[in-house]
Write an enzyme that holds these catalytic residues in place. Structure first.
Site, mmCIF file in Angstrom:
data_model
loop_
_atom_site.group_PDB
_atom_site.id
_atom_site.type_symbol
_atom_site.label_atom_id
_atom_site.label_comp_id
_atom_site.label_asym_id
_atom_site.label_seq_id
_atom_site.Cartn_x
_atom_site.Cartn_y
_atom_site.Cartn_z
ATOM 1 N N ASP A 1 -44.897 -34.541 14.852
ATOM 2 C CA ASP A 1 -44.426 -34.393 13.469
ATOM 3 C C ASP A 1 -45.416 -35.022 12.511
ATOM 4 O OD1 ASP A 1 -42.863 -33.877 11.275
ATOM 5 O OD2 ASP A 1 -41.420 -35.462 11.658
ATOM 6 N N GLU B 1 -44.237 -35.765 2.487
ATOM 7 C CA GLU B 1 -43.128 -34.911 2.920
ATOM 8 C C GLU B 1 -41.966 -35.723 3.456
ATOM 9 O OE1 GLU B 1 -40.707 -32.512 5.764
ATOM 10 O OE2 GLU B 1 -41.923 -34.291 6.171
ATOM 11 N N GLU B 2 -42.265 -36.855 4.085
ATOM 12 C CA GLU B 2 -41.219 -37.631 4.743
ATOM 13 C C GLU B 2 -40.323 -38.401 3.767
ATOM 14 O OE1 GLU B 2 -40.420 -37.273 7.667
ATOM 15 O OE2 GLU B 2 -42.152 -36.776 8.922
#
Length: 368
Positions: free
Chosen positions: A113, A147-148
């Site tokens: 990820d 994004e996280e």
């Protein structure tokens, strides 16, 4: 497509795994992405890509998205028209976990990820260009920060004005192609009652009792569902309230989230109706919706041996505005992402290069 056209040579296998090892080795937890962006810039420029670093507005520390494209022209103008834009995120969740490996597996933060997706995308499009199966101008690469957490990188990428017909996003999908992913609502429920001595409950108004009543109603509500994306689900993430066992609690709060398979505003309206209905006199309830996004319907491509599924997690896809059609695919499993044992299988990374090549080829041929 015949067996010969889908084989991946040993040098190609070594290239994607070598690139992935380098990416995992670089710490890039959110707010600390710049080192991996700088590495990617150098790597891509060495492999004949034009690279544009896009500063993230109002970011401290300084951070950049990276947009790369191939062009025979030496003009300073950024080429923004592509048939397929390949995308993933460079940031990872904390803490950083160092690279390790055995014969079959690469371990470390970001291994699945989503650094495996980045490595596979880069190697796939480079092979397609070298093999003459797509033109240089057919593709672009966009790798974003944040994004996280708050999707700040993808939001900022809108100002690049990239005109793509398809957006292939790399996330851990267990080697399946997503038909879509659920939307989300994040909300807080804050209840204010009236404090008092627990020996005289008639003298106060318990905020916790009122909150429990609301949460019970939410849990026993039938939320809308979709024949493809499945059921809308509720998570009671955090609950807090009260000051002591012998005090009637004046304050209580719940932080909740939904994974939405239908229309987000429809679910929000249903939520408001339940939470804001009249309850105990003297108790005040406030609902705050902190974020809301509709589900994403993805374009799909048929690839032999590759199944399709619905992702229950959320991605950057809805934050890039435009008419591009999104796709979602990548090696690794979301079930180990963010964990202390995050990993990706080497064979999956190698196979994903072949699958991405086939997806991109089909999208290029499908593009107008």
């Amino acid at each position: 497509m015949g067996a010969q056209s889908t084989e991946i040579s040993m040098p190609s296998q070594s290239k994607v795994l070598t690139l992935l090892r380098s990416l995992i080795s670089i710490r890039s937890t959110t707010l600390q992405e710049q080192s991996v962006v700088d590495f990617l810039k150098t790597y891509l420029m060495q492999h004949s890509w034009h690279v544009h670093l896009q500063p993230i507005p109002d970011s401290s520390p300084t951070r950049h998205n990276i947009y790369a494209y191939r062009s025979k022209s030496e003009t300073d103008n950024i080429r923004t028209n592509v048939k397929v834009l390949l995308n993933s995120h460079v940031d990872t969740v904390p803490p950083h976990i160092e690279l390790s490996e055995d014969d079959e597996t690469l371990y470390g933060r970001g291994s699945c990820d989503a650094k495996a997706s980045m490595a596979a995308q880069i190697c796939a499009v480079e092979e397609l260009i070298e093999e003459g199966k797509i033109a240089e101008e057919d593709v672009g690469l966009l790798y974003v920060v944040g994004e996280e957490t708050n999707h700040i990188g993808m939001i900022a990428a809108n100002s690049l004005n990239i005109n793509a017909q398809y957006l292939l996003v790399g996330e851990p999908t267990e080697m399946m192609i997503a038909e879509g992913h659920k939307g989300m609502i994040k909300a807080d429920i804050v209840v204010k009652g009236q404090a008092g001595h627990s020996g005289y409950p008639e003298r106060g108004k318990s905020a916790i009792v009122a909150l429990v009543d609301i949460l019970h109603d939410l849990q026993h509500t039938e939320w809308p569902s979709d024949p493809v994306l499945g059921a809308t689900t509720l998570n009671l993430g955090q609950i807090s309230g009260g000051v002591a066992a012998n005090v009637i609690p004046e304050h209580a709060r719940a932080d909740i989230s939904f994974r939405i398979s239908t229309n987000a505003e429809q679910v929000a309206a249903q939520l408001r109706t339940i939470v804001e209905q009249p309850r105990t006199d003297g108790v005040h309830v406030t609902l705050s919706i902190r974020g809301m996004q509709n589900p994403v319907r993805c374009e799909t491509v048929d690839v032999d041996g590759v199944e399709k599924f619905v992702a229950r997690y959320f991605t950057d896809i809805p934050y890039l505005k435009g008419t591009q059609k999104p796709l979602l695919f990548g090696p690794g499993s979301i079930l180990v992402a963010h964990s202390e044992k995050e990993f990706v299988k080497k064979d999956d990374v190698i196979r994903s290069v072949r699958i991405i090549k086939e997806i991109v080829q089909k999208l290029v041929h499908r593009a107008t």
